[in-house]
Design an enzyme around this catalytic site. Structure first.
Site, PDB file in Angstrom:
ATOM      1  N   GLU B  60       0.816  -1.221   0.000  1.00 44.56           N
ATOM      2  CA  GLU B  60       0.000   0.000   0.000  1.00 44.56           C
ATOM      3  C   GLU B  60       0.846   1.267   0.000  1.00 44.56           C
ATOM      4  OE1 GLU B  60      -0.732  -2.625   1.933  1.00 44.56           O
ATOM      5  OE2 GLU B  60      -2.760  -3.231   1.380  1.00 44.56           O
ATOM      6  N   HIS B 129      -9.444  -4.808  10.952  1.00 44.51           N
ATOM      7  CA  HIS B 129     -10.110  -4.658   9.659  1.00 44.51           C
ATOM      8  C   HIS B 129     -11.404  -3.853   9.722  1.00 44.51           C
ATOM      9  CE1 HIS B 129      -7.250  -7.630   8.380  1.00 44.51           C
ATOM     10  NE2 HIS B 129      -7.790  -7.769   7.189  1.00 44.51           N
TER      11      HIS B 129
END
Lengths: 335, 324
Positions: B60, B129
């Site tokens: 990322e 998450h």
């Protein structure tokens, strides 16, 4: 060839002058000087074509001058003046000149390297014959973002050139104490990514031009990345706030570099030896550079500071272009 | 008007913008060959090819930083984060670089990037998450953040985000991808910074955004049916820029406000909204402002308990009744 000399001298005199200005208390924050590393920025900038780009970290004054930014706008930025290249909003670590393909000037170690890969991506996306030189110090090579960027550049055949300006110390930590790497050197980590690499002696401007030239050719003709490690040395501390600069290395080491490996001196002796320039001509160039730095210091001194109102300018494109704004609602929350 | 899913609405927005502007490119993990982890980009590779739809490795920080760098050169990348929860490994790029480059260059460089992906709890995937970082993003001048709650809003806001010259971060929801709603066939855009009244009412204003909009709507229905209270549901849609005018106008009409969000209470978006209401409509308030947020702890995994941690319609009803 005289031009290279002039550019290296200009950078050194600018840095020396800026150190004096700093010592006079006119520059805030950090000041990371490039003295000793001038051959790298000058050699690299001299090879840039229309679609070759440059991005670097916070030791960025040399690159800025080498790509053609003026001493005036650079010195004014150091003093936080509205006439500075970033209107006094960036400071020492953050010079930019996109019109000269110069994309900064970034403060976070290694954080600029993914951006550099993005420039390479942009060049390739637009089908241009170009490259992006992404500079970092030897202290940046252990940052995760750098390795992610290496992988992307190699994976996608991007015309990126990673240039490690290895001055031996990441702040006060020597290379031996910071980096595990193949015995050949830091650039050899490229093997792990299937990338080309090369180690260059930074005291020779011609060696740098040769190595970088090969990398640019690889970028232009094959759209392939390269890691270059250029050995160099900084005489000053990591920044001028680095009061321990002489504690983590010996005086002998610094003197040896100054005497025998200084790229400016090496180049100067070459020019004299080859009778390309005379001592007098060199003195003239030196005088001009000193004068240019002096004028820049005066220009910066006399320039206005940015207004308090300008603090909220250059934040959003939309706020600065109200006639073209498409969004509604509040962008700033100051009351 | 055809009814399509939230997922389809976003996909349509991406497709239309890819066709409109040759500089728009979609980059992210599994967006191309795999058709998207949540199938938002399904079929786009087949239609537009690998130059426009690009699979990124799990990096990322690398690929988002790359997108920012490319956007400086005029490419318009739409970067998918499989979850906004993964933004933290790219935080330096997302926060420091994207928000600061324009400023530090004195306005010489723009960063027209979009970063999009789901940001919600409620799916039993645990604390790592389930983040909703719109409050963190909105804290950064230079960045814009929107949280569409319906297919119509998702498409219109996404198209505006892609055309915007500033970085725009779009927070979607995995729980909304399958929901459906009316979306016109003809082209439209929704300006960022414009709230939407999802239900008109006169007795209390419920301010909400993103996943909490459906919570607020359910609460409003219960309030009407069981308590004869007419709640106005105001969906912010955009956090920054913020439609303060819509908030103040509604509160001045109803004289009461309950703020609902999936953020945690401390330094959540609604802390700012509450400040704004007391600052600009103090004399119109007939009762203290109330809030419903996620219970202040990391997201619990236990499927039986997680719904209790998140804002629920019953909590909203309770808060409304407490100030009537």
């Amino acid at each position: 060839m005289v031009g290279f000399y002039r550019e290296m001298v200009r950078i050194r005199r600018f840095e020396e002058r800026s150190l004096r200005v700093y010592q006079q208390g006119k520059i805030g924050g950090f000041l990371h000087l490039y003295i000793g590393q001038e051959s790298i920025a000058v050699a690299c900038a001299s090879l840039m074509g229309d679609h070759d780009h440059m991005i670097t970290a916070y030791r960025n004054h040399g690159h800025a001058l080498a790509v053609g930014m003026s001493m005036n706008e650079c010195m004014a930025e150091l003093l936080g003046k509205a006439t500075g290249c970033s209107k006094g909003k960036g400071g020492s670590m953050h010079f930019f000149a996109p019109d000269k393909n110069y994309w900064g000037g970034h403060g976070i170690v290694g954080g600029q390297i993914p951006l550099g890969v993005g420039l390479a991506y942009g060049v390739k996306y637009k089908d241009q014959k170009g490259s992006a030189m992404a500079f970092m110090g030897d202290g940046a090579i252990n940052q995760g973002a750098v390795h992610e960027a290496y992988n992307l550049a190699a994976l996608w055949d991007l015309p990126a050139i990673f240039i490690i300006e290895n001055n031996g110390y990441s702040m006060g930590t020597s290379q031996e104490r910071s980096s595990s790497h193949p015995k050949e050197g830091l650039a050899a980590r490229a093997e792990g990514y299937g990338m080309a690499w090369e180690i260059i002696n930074g005291e020779s401007l011609f060696a740098i031009r040769d190595g970088v030239g090969r990398a640019i050719k690889r970028a232009h003709e094959e759209s392939k990345p390269t890691i270059l490690e250029i050995h160099t040395y900084r005489y000053q501390g990591h920044s001028v706030a680095d009061a321990n600069a002489k504690k983590y290395r010996t005086k002998e080491e610094i003197d040896d570099y100054r005497k025998n490996h200084d790229p400016l001196n090496v180049y100067r002796l070459f020019l004299l030896d080859q009778k390309i320039m005379s001592e007098d001509e060199m003195k003239e160039i030196d005088g001009e550079a000193k004068q240019e730095a002096e004028v820049a210091a005066q220009f910066a001194d006399e320039s206005e500071f940015p207004t308090v109102e300008s603090i909220t300018e250059d934040v959003y494109w939309e706020a600065d272009n109200p006639d073209k704004r498409t969004s509604e609602g509040r962008l700033f929350f100051n009351d | 008007m055809p009814e399509i899913s939230y997922r389809q609405a976003i996909k349509d927005a991406l497709a239309e913008e890819i066709e409109r502007d040759e500089n728009v490119v979609v980059i992210g993990e599994e967006v191309a060959q795999y058709n998207g982890a949540y199938k938002v980009t399904e079929g786009l590779l087949e239609r537009y090819g690998p130059k426009r739809i690009v699979d990124a490795p799990i990096s990322e920080a690398g690929f988002i930083g790359m997108g920012i760098g490319a956007s400086m050169l005029g490419v318009r990348p739409v970067m998918e984060l499989m979850f906004w929860s993964f933004a933290y490994v790219a935080w330096d790029q997302i926060i420091n670089n994207a928000s600061s480059v324009r400023y530090m260059s004195g306005g010489l460089i723009n960063v027209p990037i979009v970063i999009r992906g789901p940001a919600n709890g409620g799916t039993n995937v645990g604390a790592t998450h389930s983040h909703t970082p719109e409050n963190l993003i909105a804290n950064m001048p230079g960045l814009k953040v929107v949280c569409p709650a319906t297919p119509y809003d998702a498409k219109g806001l996404m198209k505006s985000a892609i055309r915007d010259n500033d970085p725009v971060y779009v927070m979607e929801s995995t729980l909304l991808y399958g929901t459906t709603g009316e979306v016109p066939e003809e082209e439209y855009v929704i300006p960022l910074g414009k709230a939407d009244i999802k239900r008109e009412g006169t007795d209390v204003t419920i301010v909400c955004h993103g996943p909490s909009v459906s919570v607020a709507m359910t609460a409003a229905q219960i309030l009407k049916e069981e308590h004869d209270i007419d709640a106005e549901v105001l969906d912010l849609r955009s956090i920054r820029p913020l439609d303060e005018e819509a908030i103040i106008t509604s509160v001045k009409k109803t004289n009461r406000a309950v703020l609902v969000e999936e953020n945690r209470p401390f330094c959540g978006v609604d802390a700012q909204i509450a400040y704004t209401i007391q600052n600009k409509a103090f004399d119109y308030l007939d009762a203290p402002i109330q809030r419903v947020s996620t219970i202040d702890a990391p997201a619990i995994y236990s499927p039986a308990v997680e719904p209790e941690q998140l804002p629920k319609a019953a909590n909203v009803v309770e808060k409304v009744l407490s100030i009537m």
